[in-house]
Design a protein around this motif. Sequence first.
Motif, PDB file in Angstrom:
ATOM      1  N   MET A 254      44.213  74.285 106.880  1.00 56.81           N
ATOM      2  CA  MET A 254      43.185  74.883 106.052  1.00 56.81           C
ATOM      3  C   MET A 254      43.825  75.895 105.103  1.00 56.81           C
ATOM      4  O   MET A 254      44.592  76.751 105.544  1.00 56.81           O
ATOM      5  N   PRO A 255      43.538  75.803 103.799  1.00 52.96           N
ATOM      6  CA  PRO A 255      44.076  76.799 102.860  1.00 52.96           C
ATOM      7  C   PRO A 255      43.633  78.213 103.245  1.00 52.96           C
ATOM      8  O   PRO A 255      42.532  78.412 103.770  1.00 52.96           O
ATOM      9  N   GLU A 256      44.484  79.189 102.985  1.00 57.12           N
ATOM     10  CA  GLU A 256      44.234  80.572 103.393  1.00 57.12           C
ATOM     11  C   GLU A 256      43.276  81.316 102.462  1.00 57.12           C
ATOM     12  O   GLU A 256      42.586  82.225 102.887  1.00 57.12           O
ATOM     13  N   GLY A 257      43.236  80.977 101.202  1.00 56.22           N
ATOM     14  CA  GLY A 257      42.434  81.735 100.240  1.00 56.22           C
ATOM     15  C   GLY A 257      40.939  81.582 100.439  1.00 56.22           C
ATOM     16  O   GLY A 257      40.460  80.751 101.216  1.00 56.22           O
ATOM     17  N   GLU A 258      40.196  82.417  99.709  1.00 56.50           N
ATOM     18  CA  GLU A 258      38.737  82.303  99.715  1.00 56.50           C
ATOM     19  C   GLU A 258      38.338  81.090  98.903  1.00 56.50           C
ATOM     20  O   GLU A 258      38.977  80.762  97.902  1.00 56.50           O
ATOM     21  N   LEU A 259      37.270  80.448  99.303  1.00 52.39           N
ATOM     22  CA  LEU A 259      36.752  79.308  98.558  1.00 52.39           C
ATOM     23  C   LEU A 259      36.109  79.826  97.269  1.00 52.39           C
ATOM     24  O   LEU A 259      35.315  80.764  97.306  1.00 52.39           O
ATOM     25  N   VAL A 260      36.466  79.236  96.131  1.00 56.65           N
ATOM     26  CA  VAL A 260      35.871  79.648  94.858  1.00 56.65           C
ATOM     27  C   VAL A 260      35.063  78.528  94.206  1.00 56.65           C
ATOM     28  O   VAL A 260      34.245  78.786  93.328  1.00 56.65           O
ATOM     29  N   LYS A 261      35.289  77.282  94.649  1.00 53.11           N
ATOM     30  CA  LYS A 261      34.546  76.167  94.067  1.00 53.11           C
ATOM     31  C   LYS A 261      34.569  74.989  95.035  1.00 53.11           C
ATOM     32  O   LYS A 261      35.604  74.683  95.626  1.00 53.11           O
ATOM     33  N   VAL A 262      33.436  74.339  95.184  1.00 55.22           N
ATOM     34  CA  VAL A 262      33.371  73.109  95.962  1.00 55.22           C
ATOM     35  C   VAL A 262      32.424  72.159  95.237  1.00 55.22           C
ATOM     36  O   VAL A 262      31.392  72.574  94.711  1.00 55.22           O
ATOM     37  N   GLU A 263      32.823  70.900  95.180  1.00 48.41           N
ATOM     38  CA  GLU A 263      32.032  69.895  94.479  1.00 48.41           C
ATOM     39  C   GLU A 263      32.005  68.617  95.317  1.00 48.41           C
ATOM     40  O   GLU A 263      33.011  68.230  95.892  1.00 48.41           O
ATOM     41  N   TYR A 264      30.831  67.997  95.351  1.00 51.11           N
ATOM     42  CA  TYR A 264      30.677  66.742  96.083  1.00 51.11           C
ATOM     43  C   TYR A 264      29.765  65.820  95.283  1.00 51.11           C
ATOM     44  O   TYR A 264      28.704  66.240  94.825  1.00 51.11           O
ATOM     45  N   THR A 265      30.190  64.578  95.091  1.00 51.50           N
ATOM     46  CA  THR A 265      29.376  63.612  94.351  1.00 51.50           C
ATOM     47  C   THR A 265      29.361  62.267  95.066  1.00 51.50           C
ATOM     48  O   THR A 265      30.303  61.915  95.779  1.00 51.50           O
ATOM     49  N   GLU A 266      28.282  61.547  94.860  1.00 50.16           N
ATOM     50  CA  GLU A 266      28.172  60.146  95.251  1.00 50.16           C
ATOM     51  C   GLU A 266      27.592  59.425  94.049  1.00 50.16           C
ATOM     52  O   GLU A 266      26.709  59.959  93.371  1.00 50.16           O
ATOM     53  N   HIS A 267      28.092  58.245  93.759  1.00 45.97           N
ATOM     54  CA  HIS A 267      27.546  57.479  92.644  1.00 45.97           C
ATOM     55  C   HIS A 267      27.683  55.997  92.913  1.00 45.97           C
ATOM     56  O   HIS A 267      28.587  55.549  93.610  1.00 45.97           O
ATOM     57  N   GLY A 268      26.725  55.253  92.364  1.00 48.11           N
ATOM     58  CA  GLY A 268      26.738  53.811  92.524  1.00 48.11           C
ATOM     59  C   GLY A 268      27.652  53.164  91.516  1.00 48.11           C
ATOM     60  O   GLY A 268      28.062  53.778  90.532  1.00 48.11           O
ATOM     61  N   THR A 269      27.973  51.923  91.760  1.00 51.65           N
ATOM     62  CA  THR A 269      28.844  51.183  90.858  1.00 51.65           C
ATOM     63  C   THR A 269      28.207  51.033  89.480  1.00 51.65           C
ATOM     64  O   THR A 269      28.860  51.207  88.465  1.00 51.65           O
TER      65      THR A 269
ATOM     66  N   ARG B 236      32.028  80.121  92.005  1.00 49.35           N
ATOM     67  CA  ARG B 236      32.018  81.538  91.644  1.00 49.35           C
ATOM     68  C   ARG B 236      32.326  81.638  90.149  1.00 49.35           C
ATOM     69  O   ARG B 236      33.316  81.079  89.672  1.00 49.35           O
ATOM     70  N   GLN B 237      31.484  82.371  89.440  1.00 50.27           N
ATOM     71  CA  GLN B 237      31.663  82.578  88.000  1.00 50.27           C
ATOM     72  C   GLN B 237      32.614  83.752  87.764  1.00 50.27           C
ATOM     73  O   GLN B 237      32.927  84.513  88.686  1.00 50.27           O
ATOM     74  N   GLU B 238      33.058  83.915  86.524  1.00 45.93           N
ATOM     75  CA  GLU B 238      33.982  85.006  86.198  1.00 45.93           C
ATOM     76  C   GLU B 238      33.388  86.374  86.484  1.00 45.93           C
ATOM     77  O   GLU B 238      34.111  87.303  86.833  1.00 45.93           O
ATOM     78  N   ASP B 239      32.070  86.516  86.342  1.00 52.42           N
ATOM     79  CA  ASP B 239      31.428  87.811  86.603  1.00 52.42           C
ATOM     80  C   ASP B 239      31.164  88.048  88.096  1.00 52.42           C
ATOM     81  O   ASP B 239      30.578  89.059  88.472  1.00 52.42           O
ATOM     82  N   GLY B 240      31.573  87.106  88.964  1.00 58.75           N
ATOM     83  CA  GLY B 240      31.420  87.266  90.403  1.00 58.75           C
ATOM     84  C   GLY B 240      30.169  86.622  90.976  1.00 58.75           C
ATOM     85  O   GLY B 240      30.055  86.495  92.191  1.00 58.75           O
ATOM     86  N   THR B 241      29.228  86.226  90.141  1.00 62.87           N
ATOM     87  CA  THR B 241      28.039  85.553  90.656  1.00 62.87           C
ATOM     88  C   THR B 241      28.410  84.145  91.110  1.00 62.87           C
ATOM     89  O   THR B 241      29.408  83.575  90.669  1.00 62.87           O
ATOM     90  N   VAL B 242      27.596  83.616  91.980  1.00 62.06           N
ATOM     91  CA  VAL B 242      27.834  82.266  92.497  1.00 62.06           C
ATOM     92  C   VAL B 242      26.642  81.409  92.095  1.00 62.06           C
ATOM     93  O   VAL B 242      25.493  81.788  92.303  1.00 62.06           O
ATOM     94  N   ILE B 243      26.942  80.263  91.503  1.00 61.62           N
ATOM     95  CA  ILE B 243      25.877  79.349  91.091  1.00 61.62           C
ATOM     96  C   ILE B 243      25.993  78.042  91.874  1.00 61.62           C
ATOM     97  O   ILE B 243      27.062  77.667  92.340  1.00 61.62           O
ATOM     98  N   VAL B 244      24.856  77.382  92.008  1.00 62.84           N
ATOM     99  CA  VAL B 244      24.816  76.052  92.594  1.00 62.84           C
ATOM    100  C   VAL B 244      24.152  75.142  91.576  1.00 62.84           C
ATOM    101  O   VAL B 244      23.177  75.530  90.918  1.00 62.84           O
TER     102      VAL B 244
ATOM    103  N   ALA C  48      26.605  85.354  97.390  1.00 63.54           N
ATOM    104  CA  ALA C  48      28.059  85.190  97.416  1.00 63.54           C
ATOM    105  C   ALA C  48      28.537  84.625  98.756  1.00 63.54           C
ATOM    106  O   ALA C  48      29.548  83.932  98.818  1.00 63.54           O
ATOM    107  N   GLU C  49      27.784  84.891  99.838  1.00 65.24           N
ATOM    108  CA  GLU C  49      28.157  84.405 101.171  1.00 65.24           C
ATOM    109  C   GLU C  49      28.102  82.878 101.262  1.00 65.24           C
ATOM    110  O   GLU C  49      28.629  82.284 102.199  1.00 65.24           O
ATOM    111  N   THR C  50      27.453  82.258 100.288  1.00 66.41           N
ATOM    112  CA  THR C  50      27.341  80.798 100.276  1.00 66.41           C
ATOM    113  C   THR C  50      28.718  80.144 100.316  1.00 66.41           C
ATOM    114  O   THR C  50      28.929  79.169 101.044  1.00 66.41           O
TER     115      THR C  50
END
Length: 172
Positions: free
Chosen positions: A45-60, A72-80, A97-99
Amino acid sequence: MLFCSLNRIFVPSTLNTLNMMTWILVSLVSSWLGTLSVESIFSKMPEGELVKVEYTEHGTMAGYRYYALVERQEDGTVIVKAQREKYGEIIEKKVKAETLADLRAIIKEYKMYKYKEYYLPPFQVLDGYSWSFSAKFSNGESISSGGSNARPRGEGLGALQEYMISLVTAKE
């Protein structure tokens, strides 16, 4: 003389059978080992804090069956950005941010950092669904995986998707 004749008849066919059996055994073992990889055995497991995670599913032949991004955005806010339902609109909103810490815990609990780079089914499939997963950490490390009609064992992707959906369906 008879021995030499028999030797010429039986030895080649015995060698062919032996070669065929060896090939079958090697194929089975390599197929089984194909579910493992050197990277997955030795990865951690990487040691750093998670800053971005992305998951996709798509059909053919279709667009996103599912899409989610937490960053996490540059201003520190976290968006989904995520979909509530298959092929639905992508909703964007701010989250706590705990997300990112919660998502990091999911990745760690399900050992998603050990996923192979890419998963393929044992037989070619010409339709179906593909998926991709990526995570970036504050120390510059990242993990990514994907697949076409094949997935890693376990519930990691499902847990990740379920949590991300809950972010856009939660009452504010």
